[in-house]
Design a protein around this motif. Sequence first.
Motif, PDB file in Angstrom:
ATOM      1  N   ALA B 195       0.836  -1.205   0.000  1.00 34.96           N
ATOM      2  CA  ALA B 195       0.000   0.000   0.000  1.00 34.96           C
ATOM      3  C   ALA B 195       0.866   1.248   0.000  1.00 34.96           C
ATOM      4  O   ALA B 195       0.605   2.207  -0.739  1.00 34.96           O
ATOM      5  CB  ALA B 195      -0.910   0.000   1.225  1.00 34.96           C
ATOM      6  N   SER B 196       1.909   1.211   0.800  1.00 34.64           N
ATOM      7  CA  SER B 196       2.801   2.358   0.879  1.00 34.64           C
ATOM      8  C   SER B 196       3.476   2.605  -0.463  1.00 34.64           C
ATOM      9  O   SER B 196       3.610   3.749  -0.904  1.00 34.64           O
ATOM     10  CB  SER B 196       3.841   2.113   1.963  1.00 34.64           C
ATOM     11  OG  SER B 196       4.819   3.116   1.932  1.00 34.64           O
ATOM     12  N   ALA B 197       3.876   1.522  -1.118  1.00 33.13           N
ATOM     13  CA  ALA B 197       4.511   1.662  -2.430  1.00 33.13           C
ATOM     14  C   ALA B 197       3.502   2.170  -3.452  1.00 33.13           C
ATOM     15  O   ALA B 197       3.821   3.003  -4.300  1.00 33.13           O
ATOM     16  CB  ALA B 197       5.095   0.313  -2.866  1.00 33.13           C
ATOM     17  N   ASP B 198       2.259   1.680  -3.348  1.00 35.36           N
ATOM     18  CA  ASP B 198       1.219   2.134  -4.271  1.00 35.36           C
ATOM     19  C   ASP B 198       0.947   3.625  -4.120  1.00 35.36           C
ATOM     20  O   ASP B 198       0.536   4.289  -5.073  1.00 35.36           O
ATOM     21  CB  ASP B 198      -0.076   1.362  -4.019  1.00 35.36           C
ATOM     22  CG  ASP B 198       0.043  -0.066  -4.539  1.00 35.36           C
ATOM     23  OD1 ASP B 198       0.992  -0.315  -5.308  1.00 35.36           O
ATOM     24  OD2 ASP B 198      -0.789  -0.915  -4.174  1.00 35.36           O
ATOM     25  N   LEU B 199       1.153   4.115  -2.895  1.00 34.23           N
ATOM     26  CA  LEU B 199       0.952   5.535  -2.653  1.00 34.23           C
ATOM     27  C   LEU B 199       2.188   6.328  -3.018  1.00 34.23           C
ATOM     28  O   LEU B 199       2.353   7.481  -2.619  1.00 34.23           O
ATOM     29  CB  LEU B 199       0.576   5.780  -1.196  1.00 34.23           C
ATOM     30  CG  LEU B 199      -0.812   5.255  -0.801  1.00 34.23           C
ATOM     31  CD1 LEU B 199      -0.956   5.194   0.699  1.00 34.23           C
ATOM     32  CD2 LEU B 199      -1.894   6.117  -1.425  1.00 34.23           C
ATOM     33  N   ASN B 200       3.097   5.667  -3.765  1.00 33.63           N
ATOM     34  CA  ASN B 200       4.290   6.322  -4.305  1.00 33.63           C
ATOM     35  C   ASN B 200       5.324   6.707  -3.255  1.00 33.63           C
ATOM     36  O   ASN B 200       6.118   7.605  -3.469  1.00 33.63           O
ATOM     37  CB  ASN B 200       3.913   7.562  -5.106  1.00 33.63           C
ATOM     38  CG  ASN B 200       3.818   7.206  -6.567  1.00 33.63           C
ATOM     39  OD1 ASN B 200       4.458   6.252  -7.011  1.00 33.63           O
ATOM     40  ND2 ASN B 200       2.993   7.929  -7.297  1.00 33.63           N
ATOM     41  N   ALA B 201       5.304   6.031  -2.132  1.00 30.87           N
ATOM     42  CA  ALA B 201       6.353   6.304  -1.158  1.00 30.87           C
ATOM     43  C   ALA B 201       7.631   5.620  -1.619  1.00 30.87           C
ATOM     44  O   ALA B 201       7.609   4.461  -2.013  1.00 30.87           O
ATOM     45  CB  ALA B 201       5.940   5.764   0.208  1.00 30.87           C
TER      46      ALA B 201
END
Lengths: 279, 292
Positions: B195-201
């Motif tokens: 999820a964090s990666a999906d949010l471009n973190a």
Amino acid sequence: MTISPSVEKSLHPASGNALPRQQAKPWLLASWTLLVYGFLYLPIAVLVLMSFNDSTILSLPFKGITLNWYSMSLGDRAIRLALINSVKVAAMATLLATLFGLLAAFAIYRYRFFGKETFRIALNLPILLPGIVTGVAMLAYFSDLGLDLSLWTVILGHAVFGLPVALGPILTRLSQFPRSLEEAAYDLGANPGQVFTGVIFPYIRSAVIAGALLAFTLSFDEVVVTIFLTGRENTLPMEIWGRLRTNITPEIAAVATLVLLISTAIVLFSQWLTSREAT
Amino acid sequence: MSSLSSSLTKRRSRFPVGLYASLLPPLVWMTLLYFVPIALLVSYSVWRLEAFDIVQEFTLKNFQTIVFSSAYRTVIVRTIGTALGVTLIDVAIALPLGYFITRYGGRYRPLLTILVILPLWSSYLVRVFAWKIILGYNGVLNTALLSLGVLQQPSQIFLYNQFSTTLTFVHIWLPFMILPVITAFERLPKDLIEASADLNAPPWTTFRRVMLPLVTPGILAGSINVFSLTMGDFITPSLVGSPSGIMLGNVISSQFGVSYNWPLGAAFSLVVMLIVFSGLAIVVRQGALENL
């Protein structure tokens, strides 16, 4: 060693970020991992190498390969006696620690009582506080009681720090036990004893074995508590400790290598047993 | 769920004998063999030694001896400094390792975990001694540096000092840090990272803001292990440390051994206990109690 649910609740999700998504670079982590394993095994590799060294001192230079140190260690009466003592001590201490640890874990899991959290932390004190505290406290106590130091005082000392060691994995496993199973057994008319032996114990058996194995290992190699509580008879670490300071030869490296080989075999065997049980 | 727990409560009140049967044996056992001895140790610390006899009267003489001696103060500071340093280094080593093993370990994960535990099955004493063989004058390190041409002469700077003590501690306690860290990473829900990666973190942000807070309890549990083990150890300083680099464990063992001043030794044990309890207080405040 479980993550408390409160921590999960306190999680703040990462906010959106304008930076583009990047690929992780596992090769950097992989080389770090390799380095760490190298660091962990460097002293052991040196040790195994030294056990074959055809030299009378436990040090470099490497003068050639010999198996003399192995044949000498196998024929060494003091080492053999110390090894037998260590097995005896570790077996007795593990039995006591696992038995009392299992009871304590069950009480914590099953019942609500006053001071439960304090009880749990207090039981963990022997591994939270340094071993030397346990050692000198029990030495002072036994000396006040007029109890002579012997292998039995060592067993009691090891059983004390073995209890939290065994308690840990058992409690973790028990906390995952589905209570509905217990309820079903009661509904089918089982008594509490039957529920424990027939339903709960099979579920936690691998954790009990894991806890006992850990307690045995730590007892078998324990130095700090043992130094204060040992009488005339030596455990293996005490025998090694005596020699480390006087006549240190590659024989000690051979003994350590043999112990490592045997314990590795036992651990892999028990792992194989539990993995077979799981499937 | 509520009906289940209420029926269990009913059953509990019907069988209170189960509570006593499971609670009392470990409680009595640990009281007689551990809590009473600890209480005795505390009372020893306020007794005093007079002409080789222990006088059982309250006195703070032992603590005055410790506080007013600059040599003892140095030992206390050195011990705390070493324990903190060793703990921090072990955290720094274990974090990337734990992350790698759980993220990329795949089916080799159990094997990699066993490989961390395995060194614990070789003798602790011999492992400490092995560092003497590695760092000594005729040691592995000197031999390697000579053959590489880095050194012309074997050097004595590697052994019998703070460096060798710290290095040996970092090595022998490392498994006690790695294991709780691996456990913490294993419990990390994978979808949170996705999820964090999906949010471009970026990975670093995901690590710092998502993973780190979640694995902190594991880090703290490992830290208290390593800190406490270092605080009480006297084997490593006496085998690979400098003669002037003794730690609190050495002082305690000598007071209970050759120096034969048990009250002073007990007072030093109390100092060690207080220091470890302060560390524990920090861990408990961070909510890592469940991990202990």
